[in-house]
Design an enzyme around this catalytic site. Structure first.
Site, short mmCIF file in Angstrom:
data_model
loop_
_atom_site.label_atom_id
_atom_site.label_comp_id
_atom_site.label_asym_id
_atom_site.label_seq_id
_atom_site.Cartn_x
_atom_site.Cartn_y
_atom_site.Cartn_z
N ARG A 188 34.87 36.14 37.43
CA ARG A 188 34.82 37.32 38.31
C ARG A 188 35.38 38.54 37.60
NH1 ARG A 188 36.48 34.02 43.68
NH2 ARG A 188 34.35 33.37 44.06
N SER A 235 35.98 35.05 46.85
CA SER A 235 36.95 33.99 47.12
C SER A 235 36.80 33.36 48.51
CB SER A 235 38.34 34.59 46.97
OG SER A 235 39.27 33.94 47.78
N ASP A 295 38.92 26.61 47.84
CA ASP A 295 38.75 27.51 46.70
C ASP A 295 37.25 27.61 46.44
OD1 ASP A 295 40.60 28.66 44.27
OD2 ASP A 295 38.52 28.25 43.70
N ARG A 318 39.44 32.72 50.28
CA ARG A 318 40.73 32.96 50.95
C ARG A 318 40.56 33.32 52.41
NH1 ARG A 318 41.51 38.00 46.88
NH2 ARG A 318 41.15 36.25 45.50
C1 MIC Z 1 39.66 33.27 43.19
O1 MIC Z 1 39.18 32.91 42.12
O2 MIC Z 1 39.38 34.35 43.74
C2 MIC Z 1 40.67 32.34 43.87
C3 MIC Z 1 41.99 32.98 43.78
O3 MIC Z 1 40.69 31.12 43.20
C4 MIC Z 1 40.20 32.17 45.32
C5 MIC Z 1 41.13 31.46 46.18
C6 MIC Z 1 42.26 32.31 46.66
O4 MIC Z 1 42.06 33.47 46.99
O5 MIC Z 1 43.37 31.78 46.74
C7 MIC Z 1 38.83 31.49 45.46
O6 MIC Z 1 38.03 31.56 44.57
O7 MIC Z 1 38.54 30.94 46.54
FE1 SF4 Z 2 41.85 30.00 39.40
FE2 SF4 Z 2 40.34 31.93 38.48
FE3 SF4 Z 2 39.33 29.58 38.91
FE4 SF4 Z 2 40.02 31.10 40.99
S1 SF4 Z 2 38.43 31.52 39.49
S2 SF4 Z 2 40.43 28.90 40.70
S3 SF4 Z 2 41.82 32.11 40.14
S4 SF4 Z 2 40.89 30.06 37.41
#
Ligand code: MIC
Ligand code: SF4
Length: 643
Positions: free
Chosen positions: A379, A535, A119, A537
């Site tokens: 974000r 992210s 993450d 991801r």
């Molecule tokens: C995000 O804030 O965009 C997420 C969702 O936490 C992502 C991880 C994901 O896409 O599952 C992140 O920040 O890495």
């Molecule tokens: Fe979760 Fe938002 Fe933090 Fe990503 S930025 S870990 S979606 S709380």
């Protein structure tokens, strides 16, 4: 010459390479964390590696993202992760226990240790003096198996803080100021290290807000020293034994220095649709708002919530505004319930959500069409809220709560005197929602629970001699992973099903991309600068892999996404001459001859635009390890080939 704190921790963990900035180094990882939306893939990859038990000091699997269960998929995935964790030596934080970064800081973070997490906001741990880095799931899987984690040896930026924040000005305003000055690409290849007298005036949760949102700078990570403030926090968490004092040497040399006088900051907001589009609340003026969301891994600590409760106490949320609040962890929520602050929050009319990511990742609470939403998150990318034309402003909890009452963007300094908010002497510690892994002699009997939503990992092919491919998509600057592989309540449950989730790949930019890329067979994506920001991801690389994307050519890349592309066997290249970006269009046929030989022999790849009849050059900068991964078709085949 003295060392920065970053250099001290990195060199203490160095297992490959030398501490030469800009070169690849390999470091030993002490701790890992995963969350559920990236965790299913990471654990499938870990299982594929065949390592029976994690080799880290501590690995924790959290469930916090995919918590809206409107079908079997999310709970199936939770059960899968829980069973893998139990079997392979991983601690499991059950749904309801809180957001991974908040809980990790409270219960597991240790100053001076290295942490990688699947993450991008893993740098939250920098608030407690860790080198905590966001990474792709495959890198986390390898680290769990005891493997080395590779990064570019970073430059170190000194953010020197002086003075003290004025009443109602918050840690969020500090990171917004840093973003205003450095921009969303200003941190690429760098660690942001906080020093100076002002550091002592910030509590650990405040420091964590700053390091958390440092991810939006594109930085490798951010870090604060570990000092008496850190000790106070760890003591209050009943973990004083985790404390070590850590700081940079007084004669440490930094690559850049940014000075911020905390006294001079005023409340700010990041305007749509970028975390660095920062203005002061005064500059924006009393704009009418529709929604307020308070929470997320950036701003959901006990202290944040106490400030919010204080502002809301005895008042009512403006009738035209919806206010939602998600405290960051079970610890925070329980303490608010016990001391009555939760009652104040409820009495004011807030909608209290479970301790999870929730609206931050579009899991509910999408704003009305064209709605203006103030959020304490990190974000505000277009569409991320679930409403394509939603206008998201990122603000501190103080601004959010004050505005929820008035219905317009409000400077909290109009609230009058601010009482002193103090970190409690002891937090309420109850780890009953953290499941211990099975002891080693019982692990064989643990059955892995695999639901039908879990589909095999997409396969990749070794690098061909020649790449003949058409351009399936051309996009502009600052494309985020939320553009490449969107999230939200509808798409996130497909995170363990690459064929299905691929249908939404780039849908925000071009709904025809999925079918076109599949029809083309092999294709290339063209992008602008800072491609892949946001992210961690790896789905933003795995979906293109599944759809046949062989290379991505851009003006520049964000760090984690570039690593994820290489892990997936997709070649990331940058235009040697940025003007060539304008000479390529969608559907053009490109040819790269002798790819392997070109990669092996230099730092430039020659590409022919067959359709338009010209050649152009792209820069590459791969380590030997990255080259070998690309030849093999990605990290998994590479790891298999190397035993
Ligand atoms: C995000 O804030 O965009 C997420 C969702 O936490 C992502 C991880 C994901 O896409 O599952 C992140 O920040 O890495
Ligand atoms: Fe979760 Fe938002 Fe933090 Fe990503 S930025 S870990 S979606 S709380």
């Amino acid at each position: 010459m003295g060392l920065t704190l970053t250099e001290k921790i990195l060199s203490a963990h160095l297992v490959e390479g030398e501490m030469v900035k800009g070169t690849e180094i390999g470091i030993r990882i002490d701790q890992t964390l995963t969350q559920d939306a990236t965790g299913t893939m990471a654990y499938l990859e870990f299982e594929a590696m065949g390592v029976p038990r994690v080799k880290t000091e501590r690995s924790v699997a959290y469930i916090d993202h995919n918590t809206l269960q409107n079908g079997f998929m999310n709970m199936d995935d939770h059960r899968y992760i829980g069973s893998v964790a139990k079997k392979h030596g991983i601690w499991f934080s059950r749904p309801g226990n809180g957001i991974c970064h908040q809980v990790h800081l409270e219960r597991f973070g240790v100053p001076g240790k290295t942490l990688i997490g699947s993450d991008s906001h893993t740098p939250t741990g920098g608030g407690i003096g860790m080198i905590a880095i966001g990474a792709g799931g495959m890198d986390v899987a390898v680290a769990m198996g005891g493997g080395t984690y590779y990064i570019t040896c970073p430059k170190v930026v000194n953010v020197k803080l002086t003075g003290k924040l004025r009443p109602w000005v918050a840690a969020k305003d500090v990171i917004l100021e840093v973003l205003r000055r450095l921009s969303v690409k200003g941190g690429v290849g760098k660690v942001i290290e906080y020093t100076g007298e002002g550091v002592k005036t910030l509590s650990v949760p405040e420091r964590a807000t700053i390091t958390n949102m440092g991810a939006e700078l594109g930085a490798t990570t951010s870090i604060f020293p570990s000092d008496e403030v850190t000790l106070e926090f760890l003591k209050a968490q009943g973990r004083a034994d985790a404390y070590t004092e850590l700081s940079a040497d007084s004669d440490a040399e930094y690559d850049e220095t940014v000075e911020i006088d905390l006294c001079e900051l005023t409340p700010m907001a990041a305007c749509p649709h970028s975390p660095d589009a920062v203005k002061t609340i005064d500059e924006i003026g009393p704009m009418k708002i529709d929604q307020v969301c308070i929470g997320s891994c950036t701003n959901s600590s006990y202290m944040d919530m106490m400030k919010v409760a204080h502002i809301l106490k005895g008042r009512t949320v403006c009738p035209s505004v919806q206010l939602s609040i998600a405290p960051g962890s079970k610890q925070v929520l329980t303490m608010l319930a016990q001391n009555g602050a939760l009652a104040d929050i409820l009495a004011a009319g807030a909608r209290v959500l479970e301790s999870a990511c929730g609206p931050c990742i579009g899991m509910g609470q999408s704003p009305n069409s064209g709605g203006i939403s103030l959020r304490t998150f990190n974000r505000n990318f277009e569409g991320r809220s679930g409403t394509k034309d939603g206008q998201i402003y990122l603000v501190s909890p103080e601004v959010a709560a004050a505005s929820a009452l008035t219905g317009v963007l409000t400077d909290p300094r109009t609230l009058g005197d601010m009482p002193e908010f103090k970190l409690p002497e002891s937090f309420l510690v109850n780890d009953n929602m953290i499941v211990e892994p099975a002891p080693e002699d019982e692990m064989d009997s643990v059955e892995i629970l695999r639901g039908p939503n879990i589909k095999p990992f997409p396969t990749s092919e070794p690098m061909p001699e020649t790449i003949d491919a058409r351009v399936s998509l051309k996009v502009g600057d600052n494309i985020t992973t939320d553009h490449i592989m969107p999230a939200g309540a509808k798409i996130l449950p497909l995170r363990s099903n690459i064929p299905e989730i691929s249908k939404y790949c780039f849908a925000v930019c071009d709904e025809g991309f999925h079918d076109r890329a599949l029809n083309m067979g092999r294709s290339v994506v063209i992008g602008g600068s800072n491609y892949g920001q946001g992210s961690s991801r790896e789905h933003a690389a795995l979906a293109p892999l599944y759809l046949g994307v062989k290379a991505v050519i851009t003006k520049s890349f964000a760090r984690i996404h570039m690593a994820n592309l290489i892990n997936a066997g997709i070649i990331p290249m940058t235009f040697a001459n940025e003007a060539d970006y304008d000479r390529i269009d969608r559907d053009d046929e490109l040819r790269i001859e002798n790819v392997r030989q070109q990669i092996e022999s230099g730092s430039v790849i020659r590409v022919t635009n067959v359709t338009k009849g010209f050649d152009f050059e792209c820069d590459i900068n791969f380590s030997q390890r990255q080259k070998a991964m690309l030849y093999a078709g990605g990290l998994l085949p590479y790891t298999k080939n190397n035993g």
